[in-house]
Design a protein around this motif. Structure first.
Motif, PDB file in Angstrom:
ATOM      1  N   ASP A 123       0.822  -1.212   0.000  1.00 42.24           N
ATOM      2  CA  ASP A 123       0.000   0.000   0.000  1.00 42.24           C
ATOM      3  C   ASP A 123       0.853   1.258   0.000  1.00 42.24           C
ATOM      4  OD1 ASP A 123      -2.285  -1.533   0.032  1.00 42.24           O
ATOM      5  OD2 ASP A 123      -2.482  -1.502   2.218  1.00 42.24           O
ATOM      6  N   LEU A 124       1.955   1.237   0.773  1.00 39.05           N
ATOM      7  CA  LEU A 124       2.835   2.413   0.864  1.00 39.05           C
ATOM      8  C   LEU A 124       4.285   1.935   0.727  1.00 39.05           C
ATOM      9  CD1 LEU A 124       1.132   4.229   3.884  1.00 39.05           C
ATOM     10  CD2 LEU A 124       1.065   4.949   1.482  1.00 39.05           C
ATOM     11  N   PRO A 125       4.705   1.641  -0.485  1.00 40.98           N
ATOM     12  CA  PRO A 125       6.023   1.022  -0.695  1.00 40.98           C
ATOM     13  C   PRO A 125       7.203   1.901  -0.300  1.00 40.98           C
ATOM     14  CG  PRO A 125       5.036   1.657  -2.791  1.00 40.98           C
ATOM     15  CD  PRO A 125       3.969   1.806  -1.761  1.00 40.98           C
ATOM     16  N   ASN A 126       7.004   3.212  -0.183  1.00 39.40           N
ATOM     17  CA  ASN A 126       8.122   4.087   0.150  1.00 39.40           C
ATOM     18  C   ASN A 126       8.199   4.425   1.633  1.00 39.40           C
ATOM     19  OD1 ASN A 126       8.826   4.212  -2.558  1.00 39.40           O
ATOM     20  ND2 ASN A 126       7.523   6.000  -2.945  1.00 39.40           N
ATOM     21  N   ASP A 127       7.277   3.907   2.454  1.00 39.82           N
ATOM     22  CA  ASP A 127       7.230   4.231   3.872  1.00 39.82           C
ATOM     23  C   ASP A 127       8.217   3.338   4.629  1.00 39.82           C
ATOM     24  OD1 ASP A 127       6.486   4.316   6.665  1.00 39.82           O
ATOM     25  OD2 ASP A 127       4.614   5.274   6.031  1.00 39.82           O
ATOM     26  N   ARG A 131       8.028  -0.540   6.331  1.00 40.69           N
ATOM     27  CA  ARG A 131       9.033  -1.527   5.924  1.00 40.69           C
ATOM     28  C   ARG A 131       9.742  -2.122   7.160  1.00 40.69           C
ATOM     29  NH1 ARG A 131      11.618  -1.546   0.850  1.00 40.69           N
ATOM     30  NH2 ARG A 131      10.324  -0.669  -0.810  1.00 40.69           N
ATOM     31  N   LEU A 313      14.399  -0.463  -2.471  1.00 41.17           N
ATOM     32  CA  LEU A 313      14.177   0.989  -2.531  1.00 41.17           C
ATOM     33  C   LEU A 313      15.383   1.734  -3.104  1.00 41.17           C
ATOM     34  CD1 LEU A 313      11.683   2.590  -1.835  1.00 41.17           C
ATOM     35  CD2 LEU A 313      12.661   3.079   0.417  1.00 41.17           C
ATOM     36  N   ALA A 439       9.201  -3.274  -5.478  1.00 43.08           N
ATOM     37  CA  ALA A 439       9.008  -2.973  -6.905  1.00 43.08           C
ATOM     38  C   ALA A 439       9.344  -4.201  -7.743  1.00 43.08           C
ATOM     39  CB  ALA A 439       9.882  -1.802  -7.317  1.00 43.08           C
ATOM     40  N   GLU A 531       9.767   4.901  -8.630  1.00 42.32           N
ATOM     41  CA  GLU A 531       9.234   5.246  -7.314  1.00 42.32           C
ATOM     42  C   GLU A 531       7.750   4.860  -7.240  1.00 42.32           C
ATOM     43  OE1 GLU A 531      10.461   6.591  -4.570  1.00 42.32           O
ATOM     44  OE2 GLU A 531      12.523   6.881  -5.236  1.00 42.32           O
ATOM     45  N   GLY A 532       7.382   4.258  -6.150  1.00 44.24           N
ATOM     46  CA  GLY A 532       5.973   3.897  -5.944  1.00 44.24           C
ATOM     47  C   GLY A 532       5.575   2.578  -6.561  1.00 44.24           C
ATOM     48  N   ASN A 533       6.497   1.933  -7.262  1.00 46.78           N
ATOM     49  CA  ASN A 533       6.191   0.624  -7.847  1.00 46.78           C
ATOM     50  C   ASN A 533       6.002  -0.398  -6.712  1.00 46.78           C
ATOM     51  OD1 ASN A 533       6.277  -1.935  -9.067  1.00 46.78           O
ATOM     52  ND2 ASN A 533       7.645  -1.214 -10.698  1.00 46.78           N
ATOM     53  N   ASN A 534       4.891  -1.091  -6.705  1.00 52.87           N
ATOM     54  CA  ASN A 534       4.604  -2.056  -5.633  1.00 52.87           C
ATOM     55  C   ASN A 534       4.223  -3.433  -6.165  1.00 52.87           C
ATOM     56  OD1 ASN A 534       2.098  -1.648  -6.731  1.00 52.87           O
ATOM     57  ND2 ASN A 534       1.038  -1.333  -4.778  1.00 52.87           N
TER      58      ASN A 534
END
Length: 636
Positions: A123-127, A131, A313, A439, A531-534
């Motif tokens: 849902d929030l791959p950059n958080d 992680r 990341l 990602a 960025e944001g690829n999940n």
């Protein structure tokens, strides 16, 4: 005649006194464990002739016997053996069932929590916080499996300790029975007290193993355990012992020795508590441990493989999240070499396909005459031939065997446990939350493709020559000729057309499978991180419901749940066996008590009867004395 009356009265008094003594002893020992009631047998003394008639001369106690029915005693011993085995099995299984219900419940719960955390990453791959939480969840599932394995190891140690304690007690009983036999040979088996002690020891022995009693002409009894081990023969006693497990030292075996000769005993033939403990250890605990190892391998391999399909990341191909399944710390204990092997071969097992593992164990054998290697499933008995390629044996269900050093000799045997050690060795090695490969690469099929050819990515290796990091790579396939050619993003060929075997291609750092057929079909992997690829995290989260294990028949969670259900089922069956065995034992015990036990009502009646007999005999003596006195007075 007065002299005869006195003698008759004397024998009557002595006989009645003996009967009173036997009856009193029965009453006194009414609550003595293992006491068999005694009966005094009376007989008439030889009659004497006076004139033309024969007159009785009195009575005497001809014998004092213990009331004993060998058939009933044998039934009681059999019932005792069955009941002890059932109670021991139920006790051990109940304890294990509680471990799975209380401590074991954390395994599926933590696994579900881990999948939920991966879903949060999707849902929030950059958080980074999410992680980090996901890595913590991975550590929790690893810790719960480690703890569960520790509990199983503790159960093995406890069971081994119980086996050792029982063998010590058997040795004590063996020595006592040998001494008792020596006493009985001196008295020709007539001492009721010694016989009672002997029977009590034999009955106790029947708790620990099946007992066969062989009466000897000397008055002694030979004792066999399990129908095959002569524990006591006359005054000679054999000693039971524990030897180091072969091929696994932490699974000790039981043996019997006399002098310098030692015989290994098959525990499955012993019955009683010993048989139940060995069965619990070998048929329940060890399979539960290997199945837990299967789960550990499944978790580690599944997520490490998913990591290799995506980008972290930092834009790099994902690294392992868990310790590698073929790491030495994960692979310890997979091979056990029998001490009788003549060869010097040292072996190791490599896991090739976790999904094909069964969680079972195998026996590897080598026959020189045919130069053949065979793998036998110890549970099903299925025999599979193995193929030697260089120093590697292939053909196992999801694993291969490496001959690391030495040579195998004819008849050598090894026990193979592919999943052993995995539950203890499972560990999260990822520390950087950025390392989660959320990602994934984008796969595109060319619009000009003809047929139903499709590809699915297995893994990526950024260290391989020709890997197109941050760019793209296109594979042109011909499934008719089984050839492929790879191109970079500029359309430049990375090498001449090459052939592939089966349905797998592993080239330029890309490992993928092919399904369907067609000619000149092209597939492009976009290896640029965005960025944001999940996409890869989404695929990870979906694995909770995918049947990855046991050749596609079970999920990760079901591997553990099936073990738990099986143990619960075994516990319930053991409970039923306890009820049945107890009823049979009680029936046998009632029969023995009805024949050999002391009935206080009956003994009280006997006491009154023999008391009256004693008084009557005394009255005869008084009468004789009166007659004698009258006779003397008449001649004065």
């Amino acid at each position: 005649m007065s002299v005869d009356l006195l003698n008759i009265a004397r024998t009557g008094i002595q006989a009645s006194q003996a009967q009173l003594g036997v009856t009193s002893n029965n009453i006194a020992n009414a609550n003595t464990e293992g006491y068999n009631r005694q009966v005094a047998t009376q007989a008439s003394t030889e009659s004497q002739r006076y004139g033309n008639n024969f007159y009785g001369t009195g009575t005497y106690v001809s014998d004092v016997k213990r009331v004993y029915n060998e058939f009933a005693a044998r039934e009681l011993r059999i019932g005792q053996t069955s009941m002890s085995a059932a109670e021991t099995s139920y006790s051990k299984l109940s304890e294990l069932d509680q471990i799975y219900s209380q401590i074991g419940k954390m395994v599926p719960e933590n696994l579900n929590n881990f999948f939920a955390s991966i879903n949060s990453v999707a849902d929030l791959p950059n958080d980074l916080g999410i992680r980090s939480s996901s890595i913590s969840s991975a550590e929790q599932i690893a810790n719960s499996i480690n703890q569960m394995q520790s509990q199983l190891d503790g159960q093995v140690k406890q069971t081994n300790s119980q086996i050792e304690s029982i063998t010590t007690r058997i040795n004590e009983i063996s020595k006592e029975l040998g001494s008792i036999n020596l006493e009985l040979m001196k008295s020709q088996g007539q001492d009721s007290q010694v016989l009672d002690k002997q029977d009590a020891l034999i009955l106790e022995l029947s708790q620990y193993a099946q007992v066969n009693v062989i009466p000897l002409d000397t008055g002694a009894k030979s004792i066999m355990l399990g129908g095959s081990v002569m524990l006591v023969s006359g005054e000679v006693s054999m000693s039971m012992g524990i030897s180091t497990g072969d091929p696994y030292p932490n699974e000790p075996r039981i043996n019997a020795s006399i002098g310098d000769k030692t015989l290994n005993i098959d525990p499955s033939k012993l019955g009683g508590q010993l048989g139940a403990l060995f069965s619990f250890r070998d048929d329940t605990l060890l399979p539960a441990s290997t199945e837990l190892g299967q789960l550990a391998l499944g978790i580690a391999d599944t997520f490490n493989e998913m990591q290799s399909k995506g980008f972290d990341l930092n834009g790099a191909v994902g690294s392992d999240m868990f310790r590698d399944i073929n790491d030495p710390l994960m692979a310890s204990g997979r091979v056990g070499s029998h001490s009788t092997n003549a060869g010097t071969a040292a072996m190791s097992v490599n896991i090739d396909d976790v999904g094909a593992l069964s969680g079972g164990s195998y026996e590897l054998s080598y026959t020189l005459a045919t130069n053949s290697y065979q793998l036998t499933d110890t549970q099903t008995g299925k025999v599979s031939p193995l193929v030697l390629s260089g120093s590697q044996l292939t053909g196992g269900a999801g694993f291969s065997i490496n001959i690391d050093s030495g040579a195998i000799a004819d008849g050598d045997k090894f026990e193979i446990r592919p999943t052993a050690g995995a539950a203890t060795g499972l560990k999260v090695i990822m520390t950087d939350p950025k390392g989660i490969a959320a990602a994934g690469p984008t796969l595109t099929s060319a619009s000009t493709n003809i047929g139903n050819t499709a590809v699915s990515l297995n893994s990526m290796d950024s260290t391989a020559t020709g890997f197109q990091a941050g760019s793209s790579i296109t594979f042109k396939l011909d499934t008719t000729l089984n050839t492929y050619e790879a191109f970079n993003s500029a359309g430049t060929s990375l090498g001449p057309s090459a052939a592939y075997t089966g349905n797998n291609i592993n080239a330029f750092g890309m490992d993928f499978d092919i399904t369907g057929s067609g000619t000149s079909n092209s597939f492009t992997f976009d290896l640029a991180f965005a960025e944001g690829n999940n996409s890869n995290a989404v695929e990870m989260a979906k694995l909770s419901d995918v049947k990855l294990m046991n050749n596609g028949t079970g999920t990760l969670t079901s591997v553990f749940e099936n073990t738990k259900l099986d143990i619960g089922s075994q516990t319930k069956s053991a409970e039923v066996r306890v009820g049945s065995a107890t009823a049979i034992y009680q029936q046998a015990s009632t029969r023995v008590q009805s024949e050999s036990g002391v009935n206080l009502d009956e003994e009280a009646a006997n006491l009154l009867r023999f008391q009256q007999s004693y008084q009557a005999a005394a009255r005869i003596m008084t009468t004789a004395q009166t007659i004698f006195d009258t006779l003397l007075s008449s001649v004065r």
